[in-house]
Design a protein around this motif. Structure first.
Motif, PDB file in Angstrom:
ATOM      1  N   ALA A   1       0.658  -1.197  -0.091  1.00 35.31           N
ATOM      2  CA  ALA A   1      -0.009  -0.090   0.118  1.00 35.31           C
ATOM      3  C   ALA A   1       0.890   1.138  -0.025  1.00 35.31           C
ATOM      4  O   ALA A   1       0.716   2.376  -0.737  1.00 35.31           O
ATOM      5  N   ILE A   2       1.916   1.124   0.810  1.00 34.59           N
ATOM      6  CA  ILE A   2       2.745   2.599   0.780  1.00 34.59           C
ATOM      7  C   ILE A   2       3.304   2.822  -0.411  1.00 34.59           C
ATOM      8  O   ILE A   2       3.176   3.824  -0.966  1.00 34.59           O
ATOM      9  N   LEU A   3       3.736   1.406  -1.227  1.00 36.12           N
ATOM     10  CA  LEU A   3       4.364   2.162  -2.452  1.00 36.12           C
ATOM     11  C   LEU A   3       3.349   2.220  -3.522  1.00 36.12           C
ATOM     12  O   LEU A   3       3.578   3.129  -4.551  1.00 36.12           O
ATOM     13  N   THR A   4       2.170   1.739  -3.540  1.00 33.56           N
ATOM     14  CA  THR A   4       1.228   2.099  -4.685  1.00 33.56           C
ATOM     15  C   THR A   4       0.363   3.035  -4.477  1.00 33.56           C
ATOM     16  O   THR A   4      -0.314   3.670  -5.301  1.00 33.56           O
ATOM     17  N   GLU A   5      -0.257   3.315  -3.338  1.00 37.20           N
ATOM     18  CA  GLU A   5      -1.100   4.181  -2.773  1.00 37.20           C
ATOM     19  C   GLU A   5      -0.544   5.519  -2.380  1.00 37.20           C
ATOM     20  O   GLU A   5      -1.166   6.635  -2.578  1.00 37.20           O
ATOM     21  N   LEU A   6       0.612   5.516  -1.768  1.00 37.97           N
ATOM     22  CA  LEU A   6       1.239   6.871  -1.226  1.00 37.97           C
ATOM     23  C   LEU A   6       2.258   7.344  -2.144  1.00 37.97           C
ATOM     24  O   LEU A   6       2.263   8.510  -2.242  1.00 37.97           O
TER      25      LEU A   6
ATOM     26  N   PRO B   1      10.911  -4.599   6.903  1.00 36.50           N
ATOM     27  CA  PRO B   1      10.335  -4.953   5.546  1.00 36.50           C
ATOM     28  C   PRO B   1      11.326  -4.531   4.525  1.00 36.50           C
ATOM     29  O   PRO B   1      11.617  -3.385   4.450  1.00 36.50           O
ATOM     30  N   THR B   2      11.787  -5.265   3.404  1.00 35.00           N
ATOM     31  CA  THR B   2      12.526  -4.506   2.428  1.00 35.00           C
ATOM     32  C   THR B   2      12.227  -3.463   1.674  1.00 35.00           C
ATOM     33  O   THR B   2      12.949  -2.521   1.626  1.00 35.00           O
ATOM     34  N   VAL B   3      10.773  -3.528   1.299  1.00 31.80           N
ATOM     35  CA  VAL B   3      10.279  -2.386   0.909  1.00 31.80           C
ATOM     36  C   VAL B   3      10.300  -0.995   1.500  1.00 31.80           C
ATOM     37  O   VAL B   3      10.782   0.005   0.880  1.00 31.80           O
ATOM     38  N   LEU B   4      10.059  -1.190   2.673  1.00 28.87           N
ATOM     39  CA  LEU B   4      10.341   0.168   3.642  1.00 28.87           C
ATOM     40  C   LEU B   4      11.557   0.662   3.695  1.00 28.87           C
ATOM     41  O   LEU B   4      11.794   1.633   3.443  1.00 28.87           O
ATOM     42  N   SER B   5      12.577  -0.348   3.954  1.00 26.77           N
ATOM     43  CA  SER B   5      13.859   0.338   3.968  1.00 26.77           C
ATOM     44  C   SER B   5      14.327   0.935   2.455  1.00 26.77           C
ATOM     45  O   SER B   5      14.984   1.733   2.307  1.00 26.77           O
ATOM     46  N   ALA B   6      13.749   0.028   1.433  1.00 33.56           N
ATOM     47  CA  ALA B   6      14.046   0.406   0.294  1.00 33.56           C
ATOM     48  C   ALA B   6      13.351   1.912  -0.129  1.00 33.56           C
ATOM     49  O   ALA B   6      14.043   2.896  -0.803  1.00 33.56           O
ATOM     50  N   ILE B   7      12.243   2.217   0.496  1.00 36.30           N
ATOM     51  CA  ILE B   7      11.814   3.660   0.317  1.00 36.30           C
ATOM     52  C   ILE B   7      12.750   4.595   1.007  1.00 36.30           C
ATOM     53  O   ILE B   7      12.938   5.836   0.391  1.00 36.30           O
TER      54      ILE B   7
END
Lengths: 288, 318
Positions: free
Chosen positions: A240-245, B133-139
């Motif tokens: 959700a963070i990546l696609t919605e925010l 979570p990988t995605v969160l550190s990637a952000i």
């Protein structure tokens, strides 16, 4: 002169130790932790400060704000995403634990013909990464009518949790003396009673390790959640963070970082309670 | 417990119903215990694996069953520059990130193997990048790599004055590739370091004492004691690391989505892009299937590494 030498030597070796051990270690810690610091500080910065490095020191916040968190919690469906992720992670962990306990008990304790091969097959399943499975799995999920339902995730996550948990638990069961079970068998206990009353209570540390591992792995999973869920309110936090925010060209960095921070916190808290189990299961699984 | 009570306790056990008798019959119990795990794995792992291989030979679209087209997908992919570039970058990414992770991870493990204050706290902190979570550190990395507000650029340009222009981390192919590799190494170091530390701790200190008495230098001690004894665990960790780096998806998808101009696509991200948003499931499946030979190589390596370890330790079975 002669009595100064040992002192000099010891000072020299201490300085040497600082240069060869403490300085590199400090650099490692700095680099490994910096993204978290940066994430946290960005999450609490007002927008003006965030985009102006000339007036403000970017490493510090002069007027911290909760705006980003508030925006995240009340203007988006973040609490909902958090609940979905939590539900999926607990559901998948529960299924994986039950299935792994039974499988590990059968492989390690019932010792049937071919149990070694079943163990090897389960180990091989761990070596199949989700990124080669998600396309056909999307098709399977669609056939079962589970597309765009969190149930799809609860059922598919165990495929990468079961192999790991089973191997971890096989190792734990191996450490429990078989004589205990034999005694119970002679006393007339059934196999399931033995599992419930004797083996499982003794394997509690193993169960905790497997549970934490399964929980963090399901919390972090991304590709299945991205491929199988399409409606906004059913998404998990990472997706959700990546696609919605992230929409448009102007990124809301403050809200994004607040989302990343809040999304990492549950795992981090969960992890901090059980660090020792976590480390021992990680190292145990590698040594196994 | 007197005699009467003991008899009363035994009595209910003898008249067990058919279900209990079935559960005491070993084959039934084995099948019952294995069904949940094997059932889930067969339905959601083995079947999709087979289905994926079959789909790679069809022209399946999203929501439309495909027909057999033979090797057409693969023939097309072999002429597709984007795919060939993805294969090349996947191999390069895996190699570069693995070398970085293991060099730095081994160094960190050796540092942690010293006597340190707050050792378990440090160890707990070090694992943080690996559990988030990988995605969160990637952000977070995406933000660090921002062209205008990158903190790295700020330090290098405005504080240290080593450069006059801000870095363009993700705008051009090569910097973008190295940025992704750096993020992957950052995330991988903790796992390598903690696993290798576990291996280091199994090495008996008396070996080092003996070597020191014989006058071995620290490099000799590392080369002749640490390296060979660490090799088995290193092989296992290496296999897992290679396998999961090769199949990586999250970092690239979160930071660059394969851009700029498709230069940072991994095979997994390309398969996703063609298969799910692009709706060409058959072609996506073909890209995923093309990863299998590489993964099989890594698995065989793992199998023989573990086999060798047992042989080295002189153990027969366990």
């Amino acid at each position: 002169m002669s009595d100064a030498t040992p002192e000099l030597l010891s000072w020299d070796s201490r300085a040497r130790r600082v240069v060869t051990v403490y300085v590199p270690l400090a650099c490692f810690l700095l680099v490994l932790l910096f993204p978290f610091y940066w994430m946290t500080i960005t999450a609490f910065k007002p927008n003006g400060e965030l985009l102006d490095y000339k007036q403000n020191n970017p490493f510090w916040i002069s007027s911290p704000t909760l705006d980003n968190i508030r925006k995240l919690l009340f203007d988006t469906e973040y609490p909902r995403w958090l609940m979905t992720t939590m539900g999926v992670a607990f559901g998948a962990t529960a299924i994986a634990l039950v299935a792994s306990v039974l499988a590990a008990y059968a492989i390690q304790r019932l010792r049937f013909k071919g149990s070694k091969w079943v163990g090897l097959a389960i180990y091989l399943a761990y070596l199949v990464p989700p990124s080669i499975l998600f396309i056909p799995l999307a098709q399977v999920v669609f056939e079962f009518g589970l597309f765009d339902s969190p149930m799809a995730l609860v059922l598919t996550y165990p495929t990468f949790l079961i192999p790991f948990c089973t191997w971890l638990l096989i190792g734990y069961f191996k450490s429990i003396p078989y004589e205990l079970e034999e005694c119970a068998l002679i006393d007339g206990a059934s196999r399931l009673q033995i599992l419930r009353r004797i083996t499982l209570p003794l394997a509690v540390p193993g169960l905790i390790s497997a549970g934490i591992f399964a929980f963090t792995l399901s919390w972090n999973e991304f590709i299945y959640a991205l491929a199988f869920i399409s409606s906004s309110e059913k998404k998990t936090v990472p997706v959700a963070i990546l696609t919605e925010l992230v929409q448009g060209d102007v990124y809301q960095w403050g809200a994004l970082m607040a989302g990343a921070l809040l999304g990492s916190l549950p795992v981090a808290i969960f992890y901090s309670f059980f660090v020792e189990y976590y480390v021992s299961s990680l190292t145990g699984a590698v040594k196994e | 417990m007197n005699q009467a009570e003991a008899l009363a306790w035994v009595a209910p056990r003898t008249q067990s119903n058919w279900l209990q008798r079935l559960l005491d019959w070993k084959p039934a119990l084995v099948i019952l215990c294995l069904t949940p795990a094997l059932g889930l794995l067969l339905v959601f792992l083995t079947y999709p694996l087979g289905l994926g291989i079959w789909m790679s030979f069809t022209d399946t679209q999203l929501g439309k069953p495909g027909v057999w087209v033979g090797l057409e997908n693969f023939q097309y992919l072999l002429t597709d520059r984007v795919f060939l570039n993805a294969v090349w970058f996947t191999i390069f990414y895996t190699a570069a990130a693995t070398i970085g992770k293991f060099a730095l991870g081994l160094w960190l493990a050796l540092l942690l193997n010293q006597h340190l204050p707050f050792k378990s706290l440090i160890r707990a902190i070090i694992l943080l990048p690996w559990i988030t979570p990988t995605v969160l550190s990637a952000i977070a990395f995406w933000w660090i790599y921002d062209p205008q507000f990158s903190i790295v650029s700020y330090v290098v340009v405005d504080v240290l004055h080593w450069r006059t222009k801000y870095f363009d981390f993700l705008g051009t192919p090569w910097p973008a590739r190295w940025s992704l590799i750096a993020a992957n190494v950052w995330r991988g170091i903790p796992f390598v370091a903690i696993s290798l530390l576990a291996g280091l701790q199994t090495i008996s200190p008396s070996l080092y004492e003996a070597a020191m008495l014989d006058g071995a230098s620290s490099w000799q001690r590392f080369r002749r004691i640490t390296a060979p004894l660490l090799m088995p665990i290193l092989a296992v960790v290496l296999t897992f690391s290679v396998l999961f780096t090769f199949a990586d998806f999250q970092l690239v998808y979160a930071i660059t989505r394969g851009g700029p101009i498709n230069s940072t696509h991994l095979m997994a991200t390309l398969a996703f892009q063609r298969g799910i948003p692009g709706a060409a499931l058959g072609e996506g499946a073909a890209i995923a299937v093309a990863m299998i030979p590489f993964l099989v190589l890594a698995t065989l390596f793992s199998y023989f590494a573990i086999g060798n370890r047992k042989w080295q330790q002189g153990g027969s079975d366990e």
